[in-house]
Motif scaffolding. Structure first.
Motif, PDB file in Angstrom:
ATOM      1  N   VAL A  49      51.645 -23.111  23.981  1.00 17.39           N
ATOM      2  CA  VAL A  49      50.868 -22.862  25.305  1.00 17.39           C
ATOM      3  C   VAL A  49      50.223 -24.299  25.756  1.00 17.39           C
ATOM      4  CG1 VAL A  49      48.475 -22.036  25.540  1.00 17.39           C
ATOM      5  CG2 VAL A  49      49.903 -20.747  24.190  1.00 17.39           C
ATOM      6  N   LEU A  50      50.096 -25.192  24.940  1.00 16.50           N
ATOM      7  CA  LEU A  50      49.477 -26.488  25.646  1.00 16.50           C
ATOM      8  C   LEU A  50      50.416 -27.486  26.114  1.00 16.50           C
ATOM      9  CD1 LEU A  50      46.554 -27.000  22.866  1.00 16.50           C
ATOM     10  CD2 LEU A  50      46.419 -25.987  25.186  1.00 16.50           C
ATOM     11  N   VAL A  51      51.760 -27.472  25.613  1.00 16.97           N
ATOM     12  CA  VAL A  51      52.801 -28.556  25.892  1.00 16.97           C
ATOM     13  C   VAL A  51      53.619 -27.993  26.874  1.00 16.97           C
ATOM     14  CG1 VAL A  51      54.514 -30.160  24.975  1.00 16.97           C
ATOM     15  CG2 VAL A  51      52.489 -29.607  23.840  1.00 16.97           C
ATOM     16  N   PHE A  52      54.235 -26.748  26.513  1.00 13.71           N
ATOM     17  CA  PHE A  52      55.331 -25.875  27.250  1.00 13.71           C
ATOM     18  C   PHE A  52      56.260 -26.825  27.363  1.00 13.71           C
ATOM     19  CE2 PHE A  52      56.274 -23.583  31.427  1.00 13.71           C
ATOM     20  CZ  PHE A  52      56.862 -22.632  30.490  1.00 13.71           C
ATOM     21  N   ALA A  53      56.998 -27.390  26.900  1.00 15.16           N
ATOM     22  CA  ALA A  53      58.157 -28.153  27.405  1.00 15.16           C
ATOM     23  C   ALA A  53      59.132 -28.214  25.808  1.00 15.16           C
ATOM     24  CB  ALA A  53      57.922 -29.547  27.165  1.00 15.16           C
ATOM     25  N   LEU A 109      55.829 -26.979  35.291  1.00 15.56           N
ATOM     26  CA  LEU A 109      56.858 -28.088  35.690  1.00 15.56           C
ATOM     27  C   LEU A 109      57.880 -28.095  34.630  1.00 15.56           C
ATOM     28  CD1 LEU A 109      57.924 -29.589  38.138  1.00 15.56           C
ATOM     29  CD2 LEU A 109      57.132 -31.646  37.060  1.00 15.56           C
ATOM     30  N   THR A 110      59.314 -27.457  34.838  1.00 14.22           N
ATOM     31  CA  THR A 110      60.401 -27.499  33.909  1.00 14.22           C
ATOM     32  C   THR A 110      61.686 -27.831  34.491  1.00 14.22           C
ATOM     33  OG1 THR A 110      60.628 -24.986  33.845  1.00 14.22           O
ATOM     34  CG2 THR A 110      59.196 -25.920  32.184  1.00 14.22           C
ATOM     35  N   LEU A 135      55.823 -19.214  36.137  1.00 10.82           N
ATOM     36  CA  LEU A 135      55.215 -18.099  35.388  1.00 10.82           C
ATOM     37  C   LEU A 135      55.707 -17.203  34.533  1.00 10.82           C
ATOM     38  CD1 LEU A 135      52.450 -17.231  38.348  1.00 10.82           C
ATOM     39  CD2 LEU A 135      51.983 -18.480  36.496  1.00 10.82           C
ATOM     40  N   ALA A 136      56.707 -16.669  34.951  1.00 13.79           N
ATOM     41  CA  ALA A 136      57.600 -15.823  34.237  1.00 13.79           C
ATOM     42  C   ALA A 136      58.285 -16.534  32.758  1.00 13.79           C
ATOM     43  CB  ALA A 136      58.858 -15.476  35.040  1.00 13.79           C
ATOM     44  N   LEU A 137      58.362 -17.830  33.069  1.00 17.65           N
ATOM     45  CA  LEU A 137      58.766 -18.493  31.935  1.00 17.65           C
ATOM     46  C   LEU A 137      57.882 -18.718  31.028  1.00 17.65           C
ATOM     47  CD1 LEU A 137      61.528 -21.338  33.321  1.00 17.65           C
ATOM     48  CD2 LEU A 137      61.913 -19.479  31.736  1.00 17.65           C
ATOM     49  N   PHE A 138      56.488 -19.219  31.424  1.00 16.06           N
ATOM     50  CA  PHE A 138      55.602 -19.433  30.524  1.00 16.06           C
ATOM     51  C   PHE A 138      55.262 -18.138  29.631  1.00 16.06           C
ATOM     52  CE2 PHE A 138      51.001 -19.576  29.652  1.00 16.06           C
ATOM     53  CZ  PHE A 138      50.837 -20.841  29.151  1.00 16.06           C
ATOM     54  N   ASN A 142      56.307 -18.076  25.473  1.00 19.17           N
ATOM     55  CA  ASN A 142      55.076 -17.986  24.547  1.00 19.17           C
ATOM     56  C   ASN A 142      55.287 -16.542  23.665  1.00 19.17           C
ATOM     57  OD1 ASN A 142      52.849 -20.146  24.740  1.00 19.17           O
ATOM     58  ND2 ASN A 142      53.559 -20.164  26.779  1.00 19.17           N
ATOM     59  N   ALA A 143      55.641 -15.707  24.283  1.00 17.99           N
ATOM     60  CA  ALA A 143      55.881 -14.366  23.613  1.00 17.99           C
ATOM     61  C   ALA A 143      56.956 -14.527  22.460  1.00 17.99           C
ATOM     62  CB  ALA A 143      56.073 -13.374  24.586  1.00 17.99           C
TER      63      ALA A 143
END
Length: 267
Positions: A49-53, A109-110, A135-138, A142-143
């Motif tokens: 959630v916090l890093v998302f990388a 950003l990815t 948004l879809a990737l986030f 996470n799921a």
């Protein structure tokens, strides 16, 4: 979300869905590796959630599970994510609006969002591709991490499943269409050669940064005339020939060329 999807072509939406599916497999692998390695379930979930990388998360988890400290894990993730800095400059034009929206865009950003953004022909589609993909990737990532972390004790050896191959395979599929251009292909090959040569000698993440040296072979940006579609130039030439004119490439007709009066074109 629905308004964003209406802006994009169906093929782009399909590709984003496939990328989300591939990243979901990688997310399950990350969650399972973290929990099966002895970390509490909340650690890989909070990191996602916090890093998302993904790459930075795998690198940091690897450092921690091998006995490294928190500072070393954070430093490794920062070095690996340094490649996103030039990516941010590349897509800065789509991150307009209030500050909170720009901060959210920076968090989303990815590699995938940048790839889909750059593939779009105009600014509205680039903006839609960035936000929809990000948004879809986030949500999917996470799921998937939560699912993998919950099943971490049952998966066992995650390397045997080959889930780690999904992420680079997706990126390769995204960049292949861009390699049709010779300048881009030469730059990519040179950057890849630099990264491969530096991998045995440098820490993880630095060879990727050195691959940016391939931009030196990209050359100057094409002019507006060079970017004009070939089909449009051919149609203009055919119209000139039908009117009895010679195609003029330099602007004004050269000495000795007949000038066709506008009155003749009416016939």
């Amino acid at each position: 979300m629905r308004s964003l999807s209406r802006t994009l072509e169906r093929a782009t939406l399909r590709d984003i869905a496939l990328v989300c599916l591939a990243d979901a497999l990688v997310g399950v692998s990350f969650g399972a590796i973290g929990v099966s390695g002895g970390l509490p379930l909340w650690v890989p979930v909070a990191m996602s959630v916090l890093v998302f990388a993904g790459g930075a998360q795998f690198a940091a988890i690897g450092v921690v599970l091998s006995g490294g400290g928190v500072i070393a894990a954070v430093a490794t993730g920062l070095v690996l994510n340094a490649r996103l800095l030039p990516f941010g400059f590349t897509v800065a034009g789509v991150l307009d609006g209030p500050r909170w929206r720009r901060l959210l865009g920076a968090h989303l950003l990815t590699d995938e969002t940048v790839a889909f953004t750059l593939l779009q022909p105009d600014r509205p589609r680039r903006r839609a591709a960035f936000w929809l993909c990000g948004l879809a990737l986030f949500v999917v990532w996470n799921a998937a991490v939560v699912l993998g972390a919950a099943a971490g004790g049952f998966i066992g050896d995650t390397d045997a499943l080959g889930l780690d191959a999904a992420f680079p395979a997706v990126l390769l599929a995204l960049v292949l269409p861009s390699l049709a251009d010779r300048r881009t292909r030469n730059a990519a090959l040179f950057g890849a050669a630099v990264a491969v040569a530096a991998t045995p000698f440098l820490p993880s993440g630095l060879p990727v940064l050195l691959a940016l040296a391939g931009l030196l072979l990209a050359g100057r940006a094409p002019s507006d005339r060079e970017r004009e579609p070939t089909a449009e130039r051919d149609q203009a030439t055919e119209r000139d020939q039908a009117a009895g004119r010679k195609p003029v490439r330099g602007g004004a007709p050269t000495a000795g060329e007949p000038r066709v009066e506008l009155a003749k074109e009416a016939h």
